[in-house]
Scaffold this motif. Structure first.
Motif, PDB file in Angstrom:
ATOM      1  N   GLY A 361       0.794  -1.194   0.113  1.00 48.51           N
ATOM      2  CA  GLY A 361       0.119   0.032   0.044  1.00 48.51           C
ATOM      3  C   GLY A 361       0.742   1.176   0.041  1.00 48.51           C
ATOM      4  O   GLY A 361       0.584   2.102  -0.743  1.00 48.51           O
ATOM      5  N   LEU A 362       1.966   1.343   0.839  1.00 47.78           N
ATOM      6  CA  LEU A 362       2.815   2.350   0.888  1.00 47.78           C
ATOM      7  C   LEU A 362       3.511   2.730  -0.437  1.00 47.78           C
ATOM      8  O   LEU A 362       3.759   3.766  -0.873  1.00 47.78           O
ATOM      9  CB  LEU A 362       3.637   2.212   1.920  1.00 47.78           C
ATOM     10  N   ALA A 363       4.076   1.634  -0.971  1.00 48.58           N
ATOM     11  CA  ALA A 363       4.641   1.628  -2.296  1.00 48.58           C
ATOM     12  C   ALA A 363       3.786   2.221  -3.395  1.00 48.58           C
ATOM     13  O   ALA A 363       4.189   2.835  -4.315  1.00 48.58           O
ATOM     14  CB  ALA A 363       5.213   0.026  -2.529  1.00 48.58           C
ATOM     15  N   ALA A 364       2.505   1.851  -3.380  1.00 45.08           N
ATOM     16  CA  ALA A 364       1.554   2.181  -4.310  1.00 45.08           C
ATOM     17  C   ALA A 364       1.196   3.578  -4.135  1.00 45.08           C
ATOM     18  O   ALA A 364       1.248   4.286  -5.148  1.00 45.08           O
ATOM     19  CB  ALA A 364       0.252   1.520  -4.147  1.00 45.08           C
ATOM     20  N   ILE A 365       1.075   4.250  -2.819  1.00 47.23           N
ATOM     21  CA  ILE A 365       0.963   5.501  -2.793  1.00 47.23           C
ATOM     22  C   ILE A 365       2.194   6.216  -3.277  1.00 47.23           C
ATOM     23  O   ILE A 365       2.104   7.319  -3.811  1.00 47.23           O
ATOM     24  CB  ILE A 365       0.519   5.810  -1.258  1.00 47.23           C
ATOM     25  N   ALA A 366       3.267   5.969  -2.658  1.00 51.95           N
ATOM     26  CA  ALA A 366       4.467   6.552  -2.946  1.00 51.95           C
ATOM     27  C   ALA A 366       4.745   6.770  -4.917  1.00 51.95           C
ATOM     28  O   ALA A 366       5.214   7.589  -5.129  1.00 51.95           O
ATOM     29  CB  ALA A 366       5.745   5.858  -2.432  1.00 51.95           C
ATOM     30  N   ALA A 368       2.284   6.456  -7.024  1.00 53.83           N
ATOM     31  CA  ALA A 368       1.529   7.615  -7.564  1.00 53.83           C
ATOM     32  C   ALA A 368       1.788   8.860  -7.332  1.00 53.83           C
ATOM     33  O   ALA A 368       1.568   9.527  -8.254  1.00 53.83           O
ATOM     34  CB  ALA A 368      -0.150   7.330  -6.905  1.00 53.83           C
ATOM     35  N   LEU A 369       2.520   9.213  -6.176  1.00 52.23           N
ATOM     36  CA  LEU A 369       2.974  10.644  -5.899  1.00 52.23           C
ATOM     37  C   LEU A 369       4.103  11.036  -6.830  1.00 52.23           C
ATOM     38  O   LEU A 369       4.161  12.102  -7.543  1.00 52.23           O
ATOM     39  CB  LEU A 369       3.091  10.995  -4.460  1.00 52.23           C
ATOM     40  N   LEU A 446       3.739   4.673 -13.628  1.00 52.77           N
ATOM     41  CA  LEU A 446       4.157   5.574 -14.261  1.00 52.77           C
ATOM     42  C   LEU A 446       3.328   5.777 -15.700  1.00 52.77           C
ATOM     43  O   LEU A 446       3.050   6.816 -16.204  1.00 52.77           O
ATOM     44  CB  LEU A 446       5.635   5.939 -14.580  1.00 52.77           C
ATOM     45  N   LYS A 447       3.330   4.634 -16.410  1.00 56.90           N
ATOM     46  CA  LYS A 447       2.676   4.441 -17.450  1.00 56.90           C
ATOM     47  C   LYS A 447       1.306   4.893 -17.858  1.00 56.90           C
ATOM     48  O   LYS A 447       1.176   5.901 -18.603  1.00 56.90           O
ATOM     49  CB  LYS A 447       2.773   2.860 -18.160  1.00 56.90           C
ATOM     50  N   PRO A 448       0.330   4.696 -17.087  1.00 56.16           N
ATOM     51  CA  PRO A 448      -1.038   5.284 -16.932  1.00 56.16           C
ATOM     52  C   PRO A 448      -0.984   6.819 -16.866  1.00 56.16           C
ATOM     53  O   PRO A 448      -1.631   7.782 -17.372  1.00 56.16           O
ATOM     54  CB  PRO A 448      -1.812   4.366 -16.038  1.00 56.16           C
ATOM     55  N   SER A 489      -5.465   4.027 -11.009  1.00 58.83           N
ATOM     56  CA  SER A 489      -5.499   2.901 -11.695  1.00 58.83           C
ATOM     57  C   SER A 489      -3.932   2.254 -11.526  1.00 58.83           C
ATOM     58  O   SER A 489      -3.659   0.937 -11.193  1.00 58.83           O
ATOM     59  CB  SER A 489      -5.893   3.020 -12.849  1.00 58.83           C
ATOM     60  N   GLY A 490      -3.028   2.895 -11.858  1.00 59.66           N
ATOM     61  CA  GLY A 490      -1.793   2.643 -11.913  1.00 59.66           C
ATOM     62  C   GLY A 490      -1.152   2.134 -10.308  1.00 59.66           C
ATOM     63  O   GLY A 490      -0.515   0.950 -10.086  1.00 59.66           O
TER      64      GLY A 490
END
Length: 566
Positions: A361-366, A368-369, A446-448, A489-490
């Protein structure tokens, strides 16, 4: 304006420096240690490793299994994409979702499911009375079995690429061929497949690299079959804890990384030669009528889906519901104790679920930012900004392309010592896995985001600048709301990938810092088959729920962000 420029420059510098620190520098350090001796740069360690019989055999096994599985995955994925993309089969949306589902299931869970589905203790085969005899060699414990599972795991990658390419074709080409009297088969061989050549090559290369770095299937099937590949050899060497273990595995990791990067370079070069310029806008793909054969083709498609998904899933669930592995599933042997054990009683599994949920979860948030900033600079009007951001993006792509086991060794080498200034060591903690996830999966998020930035009209930012909005305000009030669906989504794709993975964390976990992937692997490796099956079943159900939840973003995310949606 000067403040805005300064804020942009500082933000760009921080993003590029961060990407270099976690993506580029660990790999550079890996190559430095693997290619240096007491006198400096030398190829001696590499040549010595290549002269080792075990390394030679593991290298050959890796190239052989990756090539064979990539060829099979390319054929299978292309056939599925052509049938679903160009014909009038029904329920395409559901079929696409189910075909892509194996790609989202962790490889080690796939291996466990198939081992239980086809082995002597298979509950499903016992119901039909066709289970192999007790004590007989498992049919998957061979090179062919390993290639088969790698094919099933990676054919969705080819399916995804070919399907996207088919949707980008101008329909005028096929219409012109049909006017000239060409049938479906002639159009396929003369027009469709030649135009698909770059995508087919990309699919083969992607499948090859994915198979090359696959740890779960290679370990689960390769170790019993005595078919050792490079990722498994690295894992075994690191477990030996010898005095020269890190330089030793660094050299093997360099070999593995070199093979992967060479495959990517060859793919890039060949794609440039094979690229064909198309004129016209992409339109809805043709729906070639199958006529009387439609029912047969649909039956074969659904039969394939059932064989790939239902058989292993049913075997996995049946194994999780018996008291002891090998017992037939009856009312007297039925139990939910294995699920209770892994979900509530076993501290290691509870901790693994918590750890994976937290760091994924933290990796997904980081990510995304970071993608919100990096995507902005990748599409910036200033050439210098784009170039600097492209350098960071290229490092993220390399970190994603290089096998996860190689990145694990790189992170061990980079963070085994305490960090300067703060004197805190990440090695042996959960945070080294978190940083590794951000590095390895940044390209996914990064792609989307980059695709969404490309769809934004530049006049919006120009108007905001005229109104006096600074960089931070433009980012918060204009870009963040517009990019949020794509970033979400990413982030979900990153979470789904990190939550289930084992390749990256296989060498980075420690007691108290277990992940879901390593815990399932350790259960199966230690002989606790029913517990491994129960935990795997929970992971598969969680994966399906997350994929279904992603459909809620389909209306707001850019086209193509969610793989199974049009």
């Amino acid at each position: 304006m000067r403040a805005s420029f300064s804020a942009e420059t500082v933000s760009l510098g921080l993003v590029v420096a961060g990407a270099t620190l976690i993506c580029g520098l660990p790999l550079l350090l890996l190559f430095k240690i693997g290619l240096t001796g007491t006198g400096g740069f030398t190829l001696t360690p590499l040549l010595e490793a290549l002269n080792s019989r075990s390394v030679q055999q593991a290298l050959w096994n890796s190239i052989e299994s990756s090539t064979l599985s990539a060829l099979c995955a390319t054929v299978l994925g292309t056939a599925l994409a052509l049938i679903i993309g160009l014909t009038n089969v029904r329920a395409k949306g559901i079929l696409v979702f189910l075909i892509l589902l194996p790609m989202m299931i962790p490889p080690h869970v796939t291996a466990i499911a198939w081992i239980q589905a086809l082995g002597p203790g298979s509950q499903v085969l016992q119901w039909f009375g066709i289970a192999p005899e007790i004590g007989s060699t498992h049919p998957l414990y061979s090179r062919e079995g390993l290639v088969l599972l790698l094919t099933l795991q990676h054919s969705p990658l080819v399916f995804l690429l070919v399907r996207a390419a088919l949707r980008s074709f101008p329909r005028e080409l096929s219409d012109a061929a049909r006017v000239c009297g060409s049938g479906a088969s002639r159009m396929l061989w003369k027009i469709t497949l030649p135009l698909l050549a770059p995508s087919l090559l990309a699919g083969f290369a992607l499948s090859f690299v994915a198979a090359l770095g696959n740890f779960g299937i290679n370990a689960m099937l390769g170790i019993p079959a005595r078919y050792t590949t490079l990722p498994v050899l690295v894992w075994r060497r690191l477990a030996s804890f010898g005095p020269d273990v890190l330089p030793n595995v660094a050299v093997i990791s360099v070999i593995l990384a070199a093979v992967a990067l060479l495959a990517i370079l060859l793919q890039t070069g060949l794609q440039k030669r094979m690229r064909t310029a198309l004129i016209g806008l992409p339109q809805d793909a043709l729906a070639l009528s199958l006529g009387k054969n439609r029912i047969l083709i649909e039956a074969l498609l659904w039969g394939f889906v059932a064989a790939v998904l239902v058989l292993p899933a049913a075997s996995l669930l049946a194994t999780a519901l018996v008291k002891t592995y090998g017992l037939p599933l009856t009312w007297s042997t039925l139990t939910f104790e294995n699920f209770a054990e892994v979900l509530w009683r076993q501290s290691v599994t509870v901790r693994a679920f918590a750890n994976s949920s937290l760091i994924a979860g933290l990796a997904a948030i980081a990510i995304a930012l970071v993608s919100l900033l990096l995507g902005y600079f990748l599409t910036h009007k200033r050439r210098n900004h784009r170039r600097a951001a492209a350098a960071a993006g290229a490092q993220a792509e390399i970190a994603f392309a290089v096998p996860g086991i190689v990145m694990s060794i790189a992170f061990i080498l980079a963070f085994i010592r305490p960090l300067p200034i703060i004197n805190v060591s990440l090695y042996g903690t959960l945070w080294i896995i978190f940083v590794a996830y951000v590095s390895c999966f940044l390209a996914i998020g990064l792609k989307p985001v980059t695709a969404a930035y490309l769809q934004i009209d530049g006049s919006l930012e120009e108007a905001a600048k005229v109104a006096g909005a600074g960089f931070g305000r433009r980012l918060r009030r204009i870009f963040a709301p517009m990019i949020a669906p794509a970033a979400a989504s990413g982030a979900i794709l990153v979470f789904l990938t990190a939550y289930n993975e084992i390749t990256v964390s296989a060498l980075l976990w420690s007691t108290g810092n277990e992940t879901i992937g390593t815990t399932i692997f350790n259960y199966e490796d230690g002989g606790y088959t029913t517990l491994a099956a129960a935990m795997s079943t929970v992971v598969v159900l969680a994966t399906i729920c997350i994929m279904l939840a992603m459909n809620g973003l389909a209306q707001r995310a850019p086209a193509g962000t969610i793989p199974w949606r049009n």
